[in-house]
Design a protein around this motif. Structure first.
Motif, short mmCIF file in Angstrom:
data_model
loop_
_atom_site.label_atom_id
_atom_site.label_comp_id
_atom_site.label_asym_id
_atom_site.label_seq_id
_atom_site.Cartn_x
_atom_site.Cartn_y
_atom_site.Cartn_z
N LEU A 174 50.44 39.25 35.67
CA LEU A 174 49.56 39.94 36.37
C LEU A 174 48.19 39.54 36.03
O LEU A 174 47.34 39.49 36.82
N THR A 175 48.12 39.27 34.74
CA THR A 175 46.60 38.51 34.36
C THR A 175 46.15 37.49 35.35
O THR A 175 44.99 37.32 35.65
N ILE A 177 46.61 36.96 38.18
CA ILE A 177 46.14 37.13 39.71
C ILE A 177 45.21 38.33 39.89
O ILE A 177 44.86 38.57 40.68
N ALA A 178 44.98 39.15 38.45
CA ALA A 178 44.11 40.24 38.50
C ALA A 178 42.42 39.74 38.58
O ALA A 178 42.37 38.68 38.18
N PRO A 179 41.58 40.51 39.16
CA PRO A 179 40.30 40.01 39.20
C PRO A 179 39.73 39.74 37.79
O PRO A 179 40.06 40.84 36.93
N LEU A 238 45.58 46.68 35.26
CA LEU A 238 45.33 45.33 36.01
C LEU A 238 45.37 45.77 37.35
O LEU A 238 45.08 45.20 38.39
N ILE A 239 46.51 46.50 37.68
CA ILE A 239 47.03 46.80 39.10
C ILE A 239 45.67 47.55 39.68
O ILE A 239 45.30 47.30 40.71
N MET A 242 43.22 45.50 41.00
CA MET A 242 43.43 44.59 42.17
C MET A 242 43.50 45.51 43.14
O MET A 242 43.13 44.91 44.26
N VAL A 243 43.79 46.81 43.22
CA VAL A 243 43.75 47.79 44.15
C VAL A 243 42.24 48.27 44.69
O VAL A 243 41.88 48.29 45.75
#
Lengths: 244, 265
Positions: A174-175, A177-179, A238-239, A242-243
Motif C-alpha cells: 500500500l505504501t 501506491i499511497a500519496p 494509508l487507505i 488515498m480516498v
C-alpha cells in the motif's frame, strides 16, 4: 473516602513518574548543553502541572468506572462462549477505547494542523477539525477490526507471526501506491493507538479468553492483540490518504 | 467570560470522546449479561474524573510537551549552537553535525521506556512464565535500548530526509528473520512491547520533536519528513526484545550443557 484519596495520590505519583524522565533529560540538556535562558518557563511549568493533574484524574476515573466494568465484561463474555457477542464486543471495545485515547486526539490535531500548513487541506478551523476527526475515526475503526482479528486468532488458534508478516507485506504494498504526505502519519498512527485506555482493557480480553479456552496458554495466546492494534491503523490510514 | 466558554467547549469535547466506550459497556452489560450496572454512582463519579482529566491533559499538552519538543528541536539545530560545536561554515552542515540531537533523542527514548510502569507489569509476568529465563531488569533494559535507538534513528531520518518506508521495511525484515530464530514464547511479548513504549506522555513529546526538527532543518517539510518518529519508537523495541530472548535462551542452553557435563563426570 480515605481509600479513594490514597488511590488518587498513587495515580498522581505515577503520572509524575511518567513525566520525570522527560523533565530530567530536558533539564540536563538545558543546563549543560544549550546553556541559554528558557523563554516562557512559567507557562511550561504550568502546562506540565496541567498534564500531571489531567493524567491523574483521567486514570483515576478510568480505574473507578471503566476498568472494572470492562474487565468484568471481558471475562464473562469469554466464559459465555458466544462467538457472535464476543466478536461484537471485541469490535466496540477496540473502537471505543481508541476514540477516548488522549495521545491520538493530540497527534491527530497536530497532523491536521501540519496538513493545513502544507495546504493539503483548506486552512479553516472546520477543515482542520474534519481532517483530525476523520483520522481518529479511521484509526478507531482499524483498532476495532484489529481486536476482532486478534480474538478470532485466539479462538481459531491461527499463527501470530504469519498474520503479522502478511499484514506488514500489505503495508509495504500500500505504501507504494499511497500519496507520500500520508505515509509518515500512517506509520505513526500505529504506535499512537496503544496507550492508556486501550492496553489494559484489550489485554484483559485477550488473557481472559486464552485462559477460558482449553489448550491455550495465556502467555502465548493472550498477548499479541496489541500487535494487531499497532498494525491495522497503518493500513487503514494509508487507505484514508488515498480516498480523501 | 471567554475563558468560561472555552472551558465549557473543552468539557463537552472530552465528554464526547469518552461517551462511546461508556455507552458500549453499558449496552453490553444490559443486553448480553442481562444485569444492571453495579455501582451506578461510582461510575458517574469516575466518568466526571475521566472527562475533566482528559480536558486538563490536552490543554496542558499545548503549553508543555508540544512546545518543549519543538523548543529542543529548534535549539539543538540552531546555527549558533552548531557553530559552538563544529568548526566549519553554516552552509556546510552535514548530518554528523547534529550529534547532540541524536544523543538527546536516545536519552529521551531510553529514560521514558525505563520508567514506563506498564512495562514493569509485562516484564514480571514474562519472568514468571519463562521460569526465570527472561529477567525483569534485562527485559526493561532491552526495551529501553530499543526505544533509544528508535528515537535517535528516527531523528537521523528526519534530518537526512531519507525515505521512511525503506527504514520501516528494513526494520520489519529484521523482525521477520528474528521471529523465525527466536524462542516461540518471547515472540508475542516482543511484538506487544513495541506498543507499550509509546505511552501517552512520550508520544506528544516525540511527535513535537520530529515536527520541530523538520521545521528547523533547511530543505525538510514537516508534512513529508516530520512524522515517523513514533513508528521507529514502536519498531525497535521489538528487535531488541527478540534479540534479548535469543540471548537468554543461548545462555540458558550453555549453562545447561555445563551442568550436564558436570553430572556425567
Amino acid at each position: 473516602m480515605k481509600d479513594s484519596l490514597r488511590a488518587l495520590a498513587r495515580d498522581a505519583v505515577n503520572s509524575l513518574r511518567d513525566l520525570t524522565p522527560i523533565i530530567v533529560v530536558i533539564g540536563v540538556f538545558q543546563a549543560f548543553v544549550i546553556r541559554q535562558p528558557v523563554d516562557g518557563l512559567l507557562s511550561l511549568v504550568g502546562g506540565a502541572l496541567l498534564v500531571v493533574a489531567g493524567l491523574t484524574f483521567f486514570i483515576f476515573g478510568l480505574r473507578l468506572a471503566l476498568f472494572p466494568v470492562g474487565e468484568g465484561l471481558a471475562h464473562s463474555l469469554a466464559r459465555k462462549g458466544s462467538v457472535f457477542w464476543l466478536i461484537s464486543f471485541a469490535f466496540v471495545l477496540g473502537f471505543g477505547t481508541t476514540v477516548a485515547e488522549p495521545a491520538l486526539i493530540a497527534v491527530a490535531g497536530e497532523a491536521a494542523a501540519v496538513a493545513a500548513d502544507a495546504e493539503v487541506i483548506a486552512r479553516t478551523p472546520e477543515a482542520i477539525d474534519d481532517y483530525a476527526f476523520g483520522l481518529r475515526m479511521t484509526v478507531a475503526l482499524a483498532v476495532g477490526v484489529a481486536i476482532v482479528v486478534g480474538v478470532l486468532r485466539i479462538i481459531a488458534n491461527w499463527s501470530l507471526p504469519i498474520l503479522i508478516i502478511s499484514g506488514y507485506t500489505l503495508v509495504v504494498l500500500l505504501t507504494a501506491i499511497a500519496p507520500p504526505e500520508i505515509i509518515g502519519i500512517a506509520y505513526d498512527s500505529g504506535g499512537v493507538t496503544t496507550s492508556t485506555v486501550t492496553v489494559p482493557l484489550v489485554t484483559a480480553l485477550g488473557v481472559g479468553l486464552a485462559s477460558s479456552l482449553k489448550g491455550r496458554n495465556p502467555m502465548l495466546d493472550g498477548f499479541g492483540l496489541i500487535a494487531f492494534a499497532s498494525l491495522t491503523p497503518i493500513l487503514f490510514v494509508l487507505i484514508y490518504g488515498m480516498v480523501v | 467570560m471567554d475563558l468560561a466558554v472555552d472551558a465549557l467547549f473543552f468539557v463537552t469535547d472530552s465528554a464526547l470522546d469518552v461517551l462511546p466506550i461508556i455507552v458500549f459497556l453499558f449496552a453490553f452489560q444490559w443486553l448480553v449479561i442481562g444485569e444492571r450496572m453495579p455501582n451506578g454512582g461510582k461510575i458517574i463519579v469516575g466518568f466526571v474524573f475521566v472527562v475533566v482529566g482528559l480536558g486538563l491533559f490536552l490543554e496542558g499538552l499545548e503549553h508543555s510537551l508540544f512546545p518543549l519538543g519543538r523548543m529542543m528541536a529548534e535549539q539543538l539545530t540552531h546555527p549558533e549552537f552548531l557553530l559552538d560545536t563544529v568548526e566549519h561554515a553554516v552552509a556546510e552542515f552535514t548530518w554528523q553535525d547534529f550529534y547532540w540531537v541524536y544523543i538527546f533523542a536516545a536519552a529521551v527514548g531510553f529514560s521514558t521506556a525505563m520508567a514506563e510502569p506498564s512495562l514493569m507489569a509485562v516484564a514480571m509476568k514474562a519472568n514468571t512464565v519463562s521460569g526465570g529465563a527472561i529477567g525483569v531488569v534485562g527485559l526493561r533494559v532491552a526495551v529501553a535500548i530499543g526505544a533509544g535507538i528508535g528515537v535517535s534513528l528516527g531523528c537521523f531520518r528526519v534530518i537526512t530526509g531519507l525515505p521512511l518506508p525503506y527504514f520501516i521495511a528494513a526494520g520489519y525484515f529484521i523482525v521477520i528473520v528474528q521471529t523465525m530464530a527466536a524462542p516461540r514464547e518471547i515472540v508475542p511479548l516482543a511484538y506487544d512491547s513495541g506498543g507499550v513504549t509509546t505511552s501517552t506522555v512520550t508520544v506528544p513529546l516525540v511527535a513535537a520533536l520530529g515536527l520541530g526538527l523538520a521545521d528547523a532543518v533547511p530543505g525538510r517539510s514537516p508534512l513529508l519528513d516530520g512524522f515517523g518518529l513514533i513508528a521507529f519508537t514502536a519498531l525497535f523495541p521489538i528487535i531488541t526484545v527478540l534479540a534479548y530472548g535469543q540471548l537468554a535462551i543461548l545462555r540458558g542452553r550453555n549453562s545447561k550443557t555445563e551442568r550436564s557435563d558436570r553430572n556425567s563426570e
